[in-house]
Design a protein around this motif. Structure first.
Motif, PDB file in Angstrom:
ATOM      1  N   CYS A   6     -32.289  15.430  -4.164  1.00  9.06           N
ATOM      2  CA  CYS A   6     -31.567  14.648  -3.161  1.00  9.06           C
ATOM      3  C   CYS A   6     -32.329  14.727  -1.833  1.00  9.06           C
ATOM      4  O   CYS A   6     -32.746  15.803  -1.412  1.00  9.06           O
ATOM      5  CB  CYS A   6     -30.157  15.198  -3.000  1.00  9.06           C
ATOM      6  N   CYS A   9     -29.298  16.676   0.693  1.00 10.18           N
ATOM      7  CA  CYS A   9     -28.875  18.072   0.456  1.00 10.18           C
ATOM      8  C   CYS A   9     -29.855  18.835  -0.444  1.00 10.18           C
ATOM      9  O   CYS A   9     -29.684  20.026  -0.671  1.00 10.18           O
ATOM     10  CB  CYS A   9     -27.465  18.117  -0.119  1.00 10.18           C
ATOM     11  N   CYS A  18     -27.568  11.263  -5.535  1.00  9.77           N
ATOM     12  CA  CYS A  18     -27.013  12.610  -5.610  1.00  9.77           C
ATOM     13  C   CYS A  18     -25.535  12.551  -5.995  1.00  9.77           C
ATOM     14  O   CYS A  18     -24.776  11.776  -5.420  1.00  9.77           O
ATOM     15  CB  CYS A  18     -27.178  13.303  -4.263  1.00  9.77           C
ATOM     16  N   CYS A  21     -23.554  14.224  -2.642  1.00  5.92           N
ATOM     17  CA  CYS A  21     -23.449  13.552  -1.350  1.00  5.92           C
ATOM     18  C   CYS A  21     -23.796  12.058  -1.413  1.00  5.92           C
ATOM     19  O   CYS A  21     -23.739  11.368  -0.391  1.00  5.92           O
ATOM     20  CB  CYS A  21     -24.308  14.264  -0.302  1.00  5.92           C
TER      21      CYS A  21
HETATM   22 ZN   LIG Z   1     -27.173  15.407  -2.013  1.00  6.86          ZN
END
Ligand SMILES: [Zn+2]
Lengths: 60, 106
Positions: A6, A9, A18, A21
């Protein structure tokens, strides 16, 4: 299947986005961090990680 | 002085097996309740993985019998808490500088 990270994050996934998120992922990543116990990990605390799992150290 | 709970250990692995060892170690840690809380595989550190643990790493522990895991690096403490690797050193691996920023302009 190729692993991606990602771009926000840094969580490792095989998906295009992701699952945590919803930010886009990238296959251009390096370094591996495995968080086993986020509540008692100093490293997880330093990086503000609160979910166990695999993360990259660097992603582009 | 930061309020740290755990120590960082360097474990020696066969070259090229760092990620495999780390993943197997993570699985064992989940199953057996050894005190490992996180594992770092820095790209720049060939033949080693760094392990954050709340308990001393004991290579006699059956949970740590893992292919390509060669042993724990013993030595004198590098910081005031007697840790082999200080948390400040670990932070450098956690936030690697982009290569471009280390090149001086001029
Ligand atoms: Zn993420």
């Amino acid at each position: 299947m190729s692993q991606k990270s990602c771009t926000s994050c840094k969580r490792i996934t095989t998906k295009e986005r992701c699952s945590v998120c919803n930010n886009p992922t990238s296959s251009n990543w390096s370094g591996l961090l495995i968080i086993i116990d986020p509540e008692s990990s100093d490293i997880a605390g330093e990086l503000n990680i609160n979910l166990p799992g695999e993360y990259s150290l660097r992603v582009r | 002085m930061e309020d740290l709970k755990n120590s960082i250990y360097a474990l020696k692995t066969s070259a090229g097996q760092e990620r495999n060892v780390a993943r197997l170690l993570a699985r064992k840690a989940n199953e057996s309740g050894v005190g490992i809380t996180a594992i770092i595989v820095p790209e720049s550190l060939k033949g080693y993985v760094l392990v954050e643990s709340s308990t001393k790493i004991d290579m006699q522990n059956p949970a740590l019998k893992i292919p390509h895991l060669r042993g724990v690096v013993e030595g004198k403490g590098a910081d005031n808490n007697g840790n082999i690797i200080s948390f400040d050193e670990v932070k450098k691996f956690l936030k690697p500088e982009p290569i471009i920023s280390s090149i001086k302009k001029g």
